[in-house]
Design an enzyme around this catalytic site. Structure first.
Site, PDB file in Angstrom:
ATOM      1  N   GLY A 187       0.853  -1.133   0.031  1.00  0.00           N
ATOM      2  CA  GLY A 187       0.208   0.075  -0.076  1.00  0.00           C
ATOM      3  C   GLY A 187       0.781   1.192  -0.143  1.00  0.00           C
ATOM      4  O   GLY A 187       0.413   2.143   0.272  1.00  0.00           O
ATOM      5  N   SER A 188       1.984   1.122  -0.558  1.00  0.00           N
ATOM      6  CA  SER A 188       2.801   2.390  -0.618  1.00  0.00           C
ATOM      7  C   SER A 188       2.160   3.563  -1.684  1.00  0.00           C
ATOM      8  O   SER A 188       2.284   4.755  -1.353  1.00  0.00           O
ATOM      9  CB  SER A 188       4.328   2.253  -0.963  1.00  0.00           C
ATOM     10  OG  SER A 188       4.402   1.580  -2.290  1.00  0.00           O
ATOM     11  N   ASN A 189       1.434   3.188  -2.609  1.00  0.00           N
ATOM     12  CA  ASN A 189       0.726   4.081  -3.377  1.00  0.00           C
ATOM     13  C   ASN A 189      -0.321   4.767  -2.882  1.00  0.00           C
ATOM     14  O   ASN A 189      -0.712   5.593  -2.884  1.00  0.00           O
ATOM     15  CB  ASN A 189       0.478   3.383  -4.730  1.00  0.00           C
ATOM     16  CG  ASN A 189       1.409   3.207  -5.854  1.00  0.00           C
ATOM     17  OD1 ASN A 189       1.939   4.347  -6.246  1.00  0.00           O
ATOM     18  ND2 ASN A 189       2.175   2.259  -5.731  1.00  0.00           N
TER      19      ASN A 189
ATOM     20  N   ARG B 192     -14.673 -17.245  -8.949  1.00  0.00           N
ATOM     21  CA  ARG B 192     -14.278 -15.757  -9.401  1.00  0.00           C
ATOM     22  C   ARG B 192     -15.417 -15.017  -9.296  1.00  0.00           C
ATOM     23  O   ARG B 192     -15.622 -13.762  -9.031  1.00  0.00           O
ATOM     24  CB  ARG B 192     -13.394 -15.793 -10.601  1.00  0.00           C
ATOM     25  CG  ARG B 192     -13.009 -14.236 -11.131  1.00  0.00           C
ATOM     26  CD  ARG B 192     -11.672 -14.155 -11.143  1.00  0.00           C
ATOM     27  NE  ARG B 192     -10.780 -14.596 -12.068  1.00  0.00           N
ATOM     28  CZ  ARG B 192     -10.633 -14.084 -13.548  1.00  0.00           C
ATOM     29  NH1 ARG B 192     -11.438 -13.172 -13.899  1.00  0.00           N
ATOM     30  NH2 ARG B 192      -9.990 -14.914 -14.163  1.00  0.00           N
TER      31      ARG B 192
ATOM     32  N   ARG C 185      -5.400  -9.132  -8.210  1.00  0.00           N
ATOM     33  CA  ARG C 185      -6.409  -9.776  -8.663  1.00  0.00           C
ATOM     34  C   ARG C 185      -6.988  -9.435 -10.072  1.00  0.00           C
ATOM     35  O   ARG C 185      -6.786  -8.025 -10.093  1.00  0.00           O
ATOM     36  CB  ARG C 185      -7.835  -9.950  -8.082  1.00  0.00           C
ATOM     37  CG  ARG C 185      -7.402 -10.219  -6.473  1.00  0.00           C
ATOM     38  CD  ARG C 185      -7.114 -11.806  -6.350  1.00  0.00           C
ATOM     39  NE  ARG C 185      -8.347 -12.586  -6.738  1.00  0.00           N
ATOM     40  CZ  ARG C 185      -7.991 -14.005  -6.858  1.00  0.00           C
ATOM     41  NH1 ARG C 185      -7.100 -14.463  -6.585  1.00  0.00           N
ATOM     42  NH2 ARG C 185      -9.064 -14.741  -7.261  1.00  0.00           N
ATOM     43  N   ILE C 186      -7.195 -10.264 -11.061  1.00  0.00           N
ATOM     44  CA  ILE C 186      -7.618  -9.842 -12.282  1.00  0.00           C
ATOM     45  C   ILE C 186      -9.255  -9.700 -12.270  1.00  0.00           C
ATOM     46  O   ILE C 186      -9.697 -10.624 -11.560  1.00  0.00           O
ATOM     47  CB  ILE C 186      -7.442 -10.823 -13.314  1.00  0.00           C
ATOM     48  CG1 ILE C 186      -5.905 -10.844 -13.541  1.00  0.00           C
ATOM     49  CG2 ILE C 186      -8.142 -10.691 -14.642  1.00  0.00           C
ATOM     50  CD1 ILE C 186      -5.447 -11.932 -14.656  1.00  0.00           C
ATOM     51  N   LEU C 187      -9.692  -8.451 -12.440  1.00  0.00           N
ATOM     52  CA  LEU C 187     -11.149  -7.904 -12.582  1.00  0.00           C
ATOM     53  C   LEU C 187     -11.816  -8.741 -13.737  1.00  0.00           C
ATOM     54  O   LEU C 187     -11.265  -8.392 -14.930  1.00  0.00           O
ATOM     55  CB  LEU C 187     -11.304  -6.478 -12.432  1.00  0.00           C
ATOM     56  CG  LEU C 187     -10.720  -5.976 -11.256  1.00  0.00           C
ATOM     57  CD1 LEU C 187     -10.521  -4.324 -11.512  1.00  0.00           C
ATOM     58  CD2 LEU C 187     -11.350  -6.246  -9.997  1.00  0.00           C
TER      59      LEU C 187
ATOM     60  N   ASN D 216      -5.252   1.925 -13.166  1.00  0.00           N
ATOM     61  CA  ASN D 216      -4.444   0.853 -12.555  1.00  0.00           C
ATOM     62  C   ASN D 216      -3.030   1.533 -12.782  1.00  0.00           C
ATOM     63  O   ASN D 216      -2.790   2.229 -13.869  1.00  0.00           O
ATOM     64  CB  ASN D 216      -4.639  -0.373 -13.497  1.00  0.00           C
ATOM     65  CG  ASN D 216      -3.420  -1.318 -12.640  1.00  0.00           C
ATOM     66  OD1 ASN D 216      -3.318  -1.234 -11.545  1.00  0.00           O
ATOM     67  ND2 ASN D 216      -2.793  -2.050 -13.527  1.00  0.00           N
TER      68      ASN D 216
ATOM     69  N   SER E 205       3.286   3.051 -15.966  1.00  0.00           N
ATOM     70  CA  SER E 205       2.400   3.598 -16.801  1.00  0.00           C
ATOM     71  C   SER E 205       1.146   3.628 -15.631  1.00  0.00           C
ATOM     72  O   SER E 205       0.893   2.463 -14.943  1.00  0.00           O
ATOM     73  CB  SER E 205       2.098   2.362 -17.677  1.00  0.00           C
ATOM     74  OG  SER E 205       3.246   2.270 -18.649  1.00  0.00           O
TER      75      SER E 205
ATOM     76  N   GLU F 218      -9.282  -6.639 -20.664  1.00  0.00           N
ATOM     77  CA  GLU F 218      -7.898  -7.366 -21.168  1.00  0.00           C
ATOM     78  C   GLU F 218      -6.850  -6.660 -20.220  1.00  0.00           C
ATOM     79  O   GLU F 218      -6.938  -5.708 -19.823  1.00  0.00           O
ATOM     80  CB  GLU F 218      -7.664  -6.759 -22.425  1.00  0.00           C
ATOM     81  CG  GLU F 218      -8.420  -7.508 -23.735  1.00  0.00           C
ATOM     82  CD  GLU F 218      -8.128  -8.869 -23.629  1.00  0.00           C
ATOM     83  OE1 GLU F 218      -6.962  -9.263 -23.770  1.00  0.00           O
ATOM     84  OE2 GLU F 218      -9.228  -9.665 -23.817  1.00  0.00           O
TER      85      GLU F 218
ATOM     86  N   ASP G 209      -3.877  -5.327 -18.325  1.00  0.00           N
ATOM     87  CA  ASP G 209      -2.699  -4.284 -18.634  1.00  0.00           C
ATOM     88  C   ASP G 209      -2.802  -3.786 -20.039  1.00  0.00           C
ATOM     89  O   ASP G 209      -1.920  -3.310 -20.626  1.00  0.00           O
ATOM     90  CB  ASP G 209      -1.419  -4.649 -18.306  1.00  0.00           C
ATOM     91  CG  ASP G 209      -1.267  -5.299 -16.931  1.00  0.00           C
ATOM     92  OD1 ASP G 209      -1.941  -4.637 -15.984  1.00  0.00           O
ATOM     93  OD2 ASP G 209      -0.596  -6.115 -16.773  1.00  0.00           O
TER      94      ASP G 209
HETATM   95  C1  GRF Z   1       3.269  -1.221  -7.786  1.00  0.00           C
HETATM   96  O1  GRF Z   1       4.895  -1.251  -7.993  1.00  0.00           O
HETATM   97  C2  GRF Z   1       2.599  -1.321  -8.736  1.00  0.00           C
HETATM   98  O2  GRF Z   1       3.149  -0.719  -9.845  1.00  0.00           O
HETATM   99  C3  GRF Z   1       2.062  -2.555  -9.002  1.00  0.00           C
HETATM  100  O3  GRF Z   1       2.101  -3.212  -7.462  1.00  0.00           O
HETATM  101  C4  GRF Z   1       3.040  -2.168  -6.893  1.00  0.00           C
HETATM  102  C5  GRF Z   1       1.972  -2.040  -5.579  1.00  0.00           C
HETATM  103  O4  GRF Z   1       3.157  -1.398  -4.675  1.00  0.00           O
HETATM  104  N1  GRF Z   1       0.918  -2.749  -9.466  1.00  0.00           N
HETATM  105  P1  GRF Z   1       2.350  -0.760  -3.160  1.00  0.00           P
HETATM  106  O5  GRF Z   1       1.642  -2.125  -2.731  1.00  0.00           O
HETATM  107  O6  GRF Z   1       1.664   0.451  -3.658  1.00  0.00           O
HETATM  108  O7  GRF Z   1       3.504  -0.431  -2.289  1.00  0.00           O
END
Ligand code: GRF
Length: 216
Positions: free
Chosen positions: A15-17, A68, A94-96, A110, A139, A146, A148
Site C-alpha cells: 500500500g505504498s501508493n 471468481r 486480482r484480475i477483475l 491501474n 504507466s 484485457e 494491462d
Molecule cells: C506497484 O509497483 C505497482 O506498480 C504494482 O504493484 C505495486 C504496488 O505497490 N501494480 P504498493 O502496494 O503500492 O507498495
C-alpha cells in the site's frame, strides 16, 4: 477550481501508493476523499496504513468465495454502495472480471510497473533485466477487460544501469509511482484531464493522442 474526487482504492499488499495518495490529500495537494480502501488480503500491510489514517476499510477475501464470479459480484456490490468517481487499483493483485469492468467502465485506473504496451503481466523488472533493456518505467492506464491493456494516460521512464538488480528498478519505479498517482488524480479533479463516459480522453482541452509524459 477543482471537485472533490470520491475514491475507492483497491490494494493487496504494502500500500505504498495508497500512502502517497493519503499524503497528498492530507497535504492539500490533491482534492479527493478516500471513501473506502478495499483489500482482498487480510494480512496486507496497507490495511494498517488505512487504519492509521482512520479510513473505512472493506476486506473481501477472495478465498472466501467459491469462484471468481461470486467474488467479483461481492466486490461489485461493495463498490457500487461506495459510489466512487474512480476506482484506483494500487497494487491490487486480482484480475477483475469483465462484468466488473463493464459496471465501472472508464472509471477504473491501474498503475503498472512497465512502459505499456511492453511488459504486461507480472515480474516486469526481472523480464526487462533478462532482456537487456536499457530503460524501464511506469504507466497509469484505464482498465479494460484485457489485462494491462486499456489506454495509457501517464507514463514515466527511467534508465537501467549496468549491475542493476530487480530491487534497484523497483525502487526507481516506486519513487515515480508515488508522484504519478497523486498528480494524475489531481489533474482529474481539476478537469485538466477529462475522461468522458464514452471513454474519450482530453488533456488540457485536446484529445489525448499518446500517453502524457510525467515530469518529476
Ligand atoms: C506497484 O509497483 C505497482 O506498480 C504494482 O504493484 C505495486 C504496488 O505497490 N501494480 P504498493 O502496494 O503500492 O507498495
Amino acid at each position: 477550481m477543482s471537485r472533490t474526487l470520491r475514491l475507492a482504492i483497491l490494494i493487496s499488499g504494502s500500500g505504498s501508493n495508497l500512502q502517497a495518495i493519503i499524503d497528498a490529500i492530507e497535504a492539500g495537494t490533491l482534492n479527493a476523499q478516500i471513501e473506502c480502501v478495499v483489500c482482498n488480503n487480510p494480512k496486507a500491510y496497507g490495511l494498517q496504513r488505512a487504519a492509521r489514517h482512520g479510513l473505512p476499510v472493506e476486506v473481501i477475501d477472495h478465498r472466501d468465495y467459491a469462484n471468481r464470479q461470486q467474488y467479483d459480484d461481492a466486490l461489485r456490490s461493495t463498490i457500487q454502495s461506495i459510489e466512487p468517481d474512480y476506482i484506483v487499483l494500487a497494487g491490487y493483485m486480482r484480475i477483475l472480471g469483465s462484468k466488473f469492468v463493464t459496471a465501472f467502465e472508464h472509471r477504473i485506473l491501474n498503475i503498472h510497473p512497465a512502459l505499456l504496451p511492453d511488459y504486461k503481466g507480472l515480474d516486469t523488472h526481472a523480464r526487462a533485466l533478462a532482456n537487456g533493456e536499457t530503460e524501464h518505467g511506469v504507466s497509469i492506464h484505464l482498465v479494460t477487460a484485457e489485462l494491462d491493456d486499456g489506454p495509457v494516460l501517464l507514463q514515466a521512464s527511467y534508465p537501467i544501469e549496468a549491475g542493476d538488480k530487480v530491487s534497484d528498478l523497483q525502487a526507481r519505479g516506486h519513487y515515480l509511482e508515488h508522484r504519478m498517482y497523486p498528480q494524475l488524480l489531481s489533474w482529474i479533479s481539476e478537469n485538466k484531464l477529462i475522461i468522458d463516459n464514452d471513454g474519450q480522453i482530453h488533456y488540457e482541452q485536446a484529445q489525448l493522442q499518446e500517453p502524457i509524459r510525467f515530469v518529476d
